[in-house]
Design a protein around this motif. Structure first.
Motif, short mmCIF file in Angstrom:
data_model
loop_
_atom_site.label_atom_id
_atom_site.label_comp_id
_atom_site.label_asym_id
_atom_site.label_seq_id
_atom_site.Cartn_x
_atom_site.Cartn_y
_atom_site.Cartn_z
N SER A 87 59.88 -18.56 -12.47
CA SER A 87 59.49 -17.16 -12.65
C SER A 87 60.25 -16.60 -13.84
CB SER A 87 59.80 -16.34 -11.40
OG SER A 87 61.19 -16.31 -11.17
N LEU A 131 48.77 -15.39 -19.74
CA LEU A 131 48.81 -15.29 -18.28
C LEU A 131 49.09 -16.65 -17.63
CD1 LEU A 131 45.84 -12.83 -17.65
CD2 LEU A 131 48.27 -12.40 -17.25
N GLU A 132 48.47 -17.68 -18.18
CA GLU A 132 48.67 -19.04 -17.65
C GLU A 132 50.15 -19.45 -17.74
OE1 GLU A 132 47.35 -23.49 -18.95
OE2 GLU A 132 45.76 -21.96 -18.93
N GLU A 135 52.08 -17.56 -15.11
CA GLU A 135 51.78 -18.09 -13.77
C GLU A 135 52.42 -19.44 -13.55
OE1 GLU A 135 47.52 -17.83 -13.68
OE2 GLU A 135 47.56 -15.66 -13.33
N LYS A 136 52.57 -20.25 -14.61
CA LYS A 136 53.23 -21.56 -14.48
C LYS A 136 54.73 -21.42 -14.31
CE LYS A 136 50.01 -24.63 -16.82
NZ LYS A 136 49.81 -25.51 -17.97
N GLY A 137 55.26 -20.22 -14.57
CA GLY A 137 56.68 -19.98 -14.31
C GLY A 137 57.58 -19.98 -15.52
N HIS A 151 50.38 -6.42 -19.81
CA HIS A 151 50.51 -7.40 -18.73
C HIS A 151 51.08 -6.74 -17.49
CE1 HIS A 151 49.31 -11.22 -20.48
NE2 HIS A 151 49.86 -10.85 -21.61
#
Length: 151
Positions: A87, A131-132, A135-137, A151
């Motif tokens: 994150s 965004l990807e 989301e992948k951290g 965002h």
């Protein structure tokens, strides 16, 4: 009387000044990242700034282009971020997309042999890849103010 960490005039030393460090004073994993990026030693701005950042102190640095400012704040981020935690843990705000790309390029170079992820968020490009990456951290986010608000 000046507040803690402030000088009483332009030629007065800062109270509670922290001593500069050398590359050998950094934790081993941070040393490996720096040396893996071709650094044999710290630049003066890094040597003086990093102790303040690691101590959690506020710092403003003004130095010429190419003096090592980006590395001065990336190395402490590398030490403070947990690569196992997927994150966002650090945010660097920059005024332009060019600077966002430059900082991310330096971060990717420093963190190339680690599990640290980083993403640049800036306007003029699609949201999808940004965004990807979030989301992948990606642990490090480098963003322009407008796009971070989007965002």
């Amino acid at each position: 009387m000046p507040a803690e960490g402030q000088s009483s005039g332009p030629n007065e030393p800062i109270q509670n000044e922290l001593p500069p460090i050398q590359i050998d004073d950094l934790p081993e994993d941070v040393q490996r990242a720096a040396r893996g990026n071709g650094w044999d030693s710290l630049m003066p701005v890094q040597s003086h700034a990093i102790p303040y950042l690691l101590a959690g102190r506020d710092l403003m640095v003004q130095s010429r282009t190419g003096s090592g400012k980006t590395g001065a704040f990336l190395l402490p981020i590398f030490q403070l971020v947990d690569p196992k935690q997927l994150s966002a843990q650090a945010l660097i705000l920059v005024p332009t997309r060019e600077l966002a790309r430059q900082v991310v390029t330096e971060a990717e170079s420093l963190f190339k042999n680690t599990k640290m992820g980083c993403v640049a968020l800036y306007g003029g490009v699609g949201y999808g890849p940004q965004l990807e990456a979030i989301e992948k951290g990606a642990q490090l986010v480098v963003a322009t103010p407008g796009r971070i608000l989007d965002h």
